[in-house]
Design a protein around this motif. Sequence first.
Motif, PDB file in Angstrom:
ATOM      1  N   SER A 175       0.829  -1.210   0.000  1.00 30.67           N
ATOM      2  CA  SER A 175       0.000   0.000   0.000  1.00 30.67           C
ATOM      3  C   SER A 175       0.863   1.259   0.000  1.00 30.67           C
ATOM      4  O   SER A 175       0.561   2.232  -0.712  1.00 30.67           O
ATOM      5  CB  SER A 175      -0.934  -0.011   1.210  1.00 30.67           C
ATOM      6  OG  SER A 175      -0.199   0.015   2.416  1.00 30.67           O
ATOM      7  N   HIS A 176       1.951   1.252   0.780  1.00 31.56           N
ATOM      8  CA  HIS A 176       2.841   2.409   0.785  1.00 31.56           C
ATOM      9  C   HIS A 176       3.586   2.547  -0.541  1.00 31.56           C
ATOM     10  O   HIS A 176       3.917   3.666  -0.958  1.00 31.56           O
ATOM     11  CB  HIS A 176       3.846   2.302   1.936  1.00 31.56           C
ATOM     12  CG  HIS A 176       3.274   2.695   3.261  1.00 31.56           C
ATOM     13  ND1 HIS A 176       2.718   1.792   4.128  1.00 31.56           N
ATOM     14  CD2 HIS A 176       3.149   3.904   3.867  1.00 31.56           C
ATOM     15  CE1 HIS A 176       2.290   2.411   5.212  1.00 31.56           C
ATOM     16  NE2 HIS A 176       2.536   3.691   5.082  1.00 31.56           N
ATOM     17  N   TRP A 177       3.856   1.422  -1.186  1.00 37.27           N
ATOM     18  CA  TRP A 177       4.521   1.494  -2.485  1.00 37.27           C
ATOM     19  C   TRP A 177       3.618   2.157  -3.527  1.00 37.27           C
ATOM     20  O   TRP A 177       4.077   2.975  -4.327  1.00 37.27           O
ATOM     21  CB  TRP A 177       4.930   0.107  -2.941  1.00 37.27           C
ATOM     22  CG  TRP A 177       5.524   0.103  -4.319  1.00 37.27           C
ATOM     23  CD1 TRP A 177       4.942  -0.313  -5.478  1.00 37.27           C
ATOM     24  CD2 TRP A 177       6.825   0.584  -4.686  1.00 37.27           C
ATOM     25  NE1 TRP A 177       5.793  -0.135  -6.538  1.00 37.27           N
ATOM     26  CE2 TRP A 177       6.958   0.417  -6.085  1.00 37.27           C
ATOM     27  CE3 TRP A 177       7.887   1.132  -3.963  1.00 37.27           C
ATOM     28  CZ2 TRP A 177       8.108   0.775  -6.771  1.00 37.27           C
ATOM     29  CZ3 TRP A 177       9.038   1.496  -4.653  1.00 37.27           C
ATOM     30  CH2 TRP A 177       9.138   1.313  -6.037  1.00 37.27           C
ATOM     31  N   HIS A 178       2.334   1.828  -3.516  1.00 40.58           N
ATOM     32  CA  HIS A 178       1.397   2.463  -4.444  1.00 40.58           C
ATOM     33  C   HIS A 178       1.288   3.966  -4.165  1.00 40.58           C
ATOM     34  O   HIS A 178       1.210   4.778  -5.103  1.00 40.58           O
ATOM     35  CB  HIS A 178       0.023   1.804  -4.341  1.00 40.58           C
ATOM     36  CG  HIS A 178      -0.018   0.417  -4.896  1.00 40.58           C
ATOM     37  ND1 HIS A 178       0.527   0.087  -6.116  1.00 40.58           N
ATOM     38  CD2 HIS A 178      -0.549  -0.741  -4.400  1.00 40.58           C
ATOM     39  CE1 HIS A 178       0.353  -1.203  -6.357  1.00 40.58           C
ATOM     40  NE2 HIS A 178      -0.298  -1.726  -5.328  1.00 40.58           N
ATOM     41  N   THR A 179       1.292   4.322  -2.895  1.00 40.94           N
ATOM     42  CA  THR A 179       1.263   5.744  -2.544  1.00 40.94           C
ATOM     43  C   THR A 179       2.517   6.453  -3.038  1.00 40.94           C
ATOM     44  O   THR A 179       2.452   7.575  -3.563  1.00 40.94           O
ATOM     45  CB  THR A 179       1.137   5.909  -1.018  1.00 40.94           C
ATOM     46  OG1 THR A 179      -0.037   5.232  -0.563  1.00 40.94           O
ATOM     47  CG2 THR A 179       1.058   7.375  -0.633  1.00 40.94           C
TER      48      THR A 179
ATOM     49  N   GLU B 175       4.375   5.573  -5.612  1.00 42.58           N
ATOM     50  CA  GLU B 175       4.291   5.681  -7.069  1.00 42.58           C
ATOM     51  C   GLU B 175       3.419   6.854  -7.493  1.00 42.58           C
ATOM     52  O   GLU B 175       3.744   7.572  -8.448  1.00 42.58           O
ATOM     53  CB  GLU B 175       3.738   4.379  -7.653  1.00 42.58           C
ATOM     54  CG  GLU B 175       4.744   3.247  -7.707  1.00 42.58           C
ATOM     55  CD  GLU B 175       4.192   2.032  -8.424  1.00 42.58           C
ATOM     56  OE1 GLU B 175       3.000   1.713  -8.218  1.00 42.58           O
ATOM     57  OE2 GLU B 175       4.942   1.406  -9.187  1.00 42.58           O
ATOM     58  N   ASN B 176       2.320   7.059  -6.793  1.00 46.64           N
ATOM     59  CA  ASN B 176       1.447   8.191  -7.120  1.00 46.64           C
ATOM     60  C   ASN B 176       2.125   9.523  -6.821  1.00 46.64           C
ATOM     61  O   ASN B 176       1.961  10.496  -7.570  1.00 46.64           O
ATOM     62  CB  ASN B 176       0.136   8.083  -6.342  1.00 46.64           C
ATOM     63  CG  ASN B 176      -0.699   6.894  -6.781  1.00 46.64           C
ATOM     64  OD1 ASN B 176      -0.645   6.483  -7.942  1.00 46.64           O
ATOM     65  ND2 ASN B 176      -1.475   6.336  -5.861  1.00 46.64           N
ATOM     66  N   ASN B 177       2.900   9.563  -5.738  1.00 48.85           N
ATOM     67  CA  ASN B 177       3.603  10.805  -5.401  1.00 48.85           C
ATOM     68  C   ASN B 177       4.718  11.115  -6.392  1.00 48.85           C
ATOM     69  O   ASN B 177       5.093  12.286  -6.568  1.00 48.85           O
ATOM     70  CB  ASN B 177       4.174  10.722  -3.986  1.00 48.85           C
ATOM     71  CG  ASN B 177       3.090  10.682  -2.924  1.00 48.85           C
ATOM     72  OD1 ASN B 177       1.968  11.146  -3.151  1.00 48.85           O
ATOM     73  ND2 ASN B 177       3.408  10.126  -1.765  1.00 48.85           N
TER      74      ASN B 177
ATOM     75  N   LYS C 200       4.589  11.066  -9.502  1.00 50.89           N
ATOM     76  CA  LYS C 200       4.065  11.807 -10.652  1.00 50.89           C
ATOM     77  C   LYS C 200       4.143  13.318 -10.446  1.00 50.89           C
ATOM     78  O   LYS C 200       4.066  14.079 -11.408  1.00 50.89           O
ATOM     79  CB  LYS C 200       2.620  11.391 -10.908  1.00 50.89           C
ATOM     80  CG  LYS C 200       2.465   9.903 -11.217  1.00 50.89           C
ATOM     81  CD  LYS C 200       1.006   9.521 -11.361  1.00 50.89           C
ATOM     82  CE  LYS C 200       0.858   8.026 -11.617  1.00 50.89           C
ATOM     83  NZ  LYS C 200      -0.572   7.611 -11.720  1.00 50.89           N
ATOM     84  N   LYS C 201       4.308  13.731  -9.186  1.00 50.55           N
ATOM     85  CA  LYS C 201       4.370  15.160  -8.883  1.00 50.55           C
ATOM     86  C   LYS C 201       5.802  15.646  -8.673  1.00 50.55           C
ATOM     87  O   LYS C 201       6.004  16.815  -8.346  1.00 50.55           O
ATOM     88  CB  LYS C 201       3.557  15.451  -7.615  1.00 50.55           C
ATOM     89  CG  LYS C 201       2.136  14.907  -7.653  1.00 50.55           C
ATOM     90  CD  LYS C 201       1.448  15.085  -6.317  1.00 50.55           C
ATOM     91  CE  LYS C 201       0.079  14.422  -6.306  1.00 50.55           C
ATOM     92  NZ  LYS C 201      -0.580  14.542  -4.973  1.00 50.55           N
TER      93      LYS C 201
ATOM     94  N   HIS D 174       9.272   7.542   2.231  1.00 49.42           N
ATOM     95  CA  HIS D 174       8.590   6.290   1.901  1.00 49.42           C
ATOM     96  C   HIS D 174       9.158   5.127   2.707  1.00 49.42           C
ATOM     97  O   HIS D 174       8.407   4.297   3.241  1.00 49.42           O
ATOM     98  CB  HIS D 174       8.733   6.026   0.405  1.00 49.42           C
ATOM     99  CG  HIS D 174       8.476   4.609   0.003  1.00 49.42           C
ATOM    100  ND1 HIS D 174       7.232   4.019   0.085  1.00 49.42           N
ATOM    101  CD2 HIS D 174       9.317   3.652  -0.481  1.00 49.42           C
ATOM    102  CE1 HIS D 174       7.312   2.768  -0.329  1.00 49.42           C
ATOM    103  NE2 HIS D 174       8.558   2.519  -0.672  1.00 49.42           N
TER     104      HIS D 174
END
Length: 202
Positions: free
Chosen positions: A172-176, A178-180, A182-183, A197
Amino acid sequence: MYVCLKGKHTSRCHILLIQSLLDVSLAITSDDQYKDDVRTKMFHYDLISMLERVLNIESSTNINETMEIKLTGLESFSLDYDVKWPISLVINRNCLTRYQMLFRFLFYIKYIERLLCNVWRAHKNGGRRRRRRARDRKHFVTKPNGAAYLRHKMLHFVQNLLYYMSFEVIESHWHTFENNLKKVFKIKDFSLGYTMHLKNFA
């Protein structure tokens, strides 16, 4: 590899043999171009001492020399990675140490799960023999087995702990993360985000 590590003191483990087994395993199961950079590492201190060292470094306090503990190969085994430049700008030794702590914890949990599964098989085979002997005596009495109940509860706890760490925390933290990503457009921001992370679960 399990046979080489099981029940042996760290000094008696053949590092070159373990490394060769790891290389063969990675060559068969992975086509990753970085698999040749993975190395085996045997620590001479336990996971708690390793965590204390990291905390002492981060708090800039004096590091006391940790007394060497007699560990088995399974308790001291970990992986290391030869990080090349420029990846080393982000994945430094501190990050690798956190990964090693996480690996040692999950690896030992898997070892405990394997032991409990072996106990389950022993109980299962023993129960079959007892039932066969009872049928030969023409009477069969079912009694609650306290050891089997304890083993079941322990196995249930270990498997749920492993699932929680693997999917509810790490993935779950890895997906978070990955989304971060992008910014992020600067290496400094990426390095800071990567460090945060790792601190979320290691």
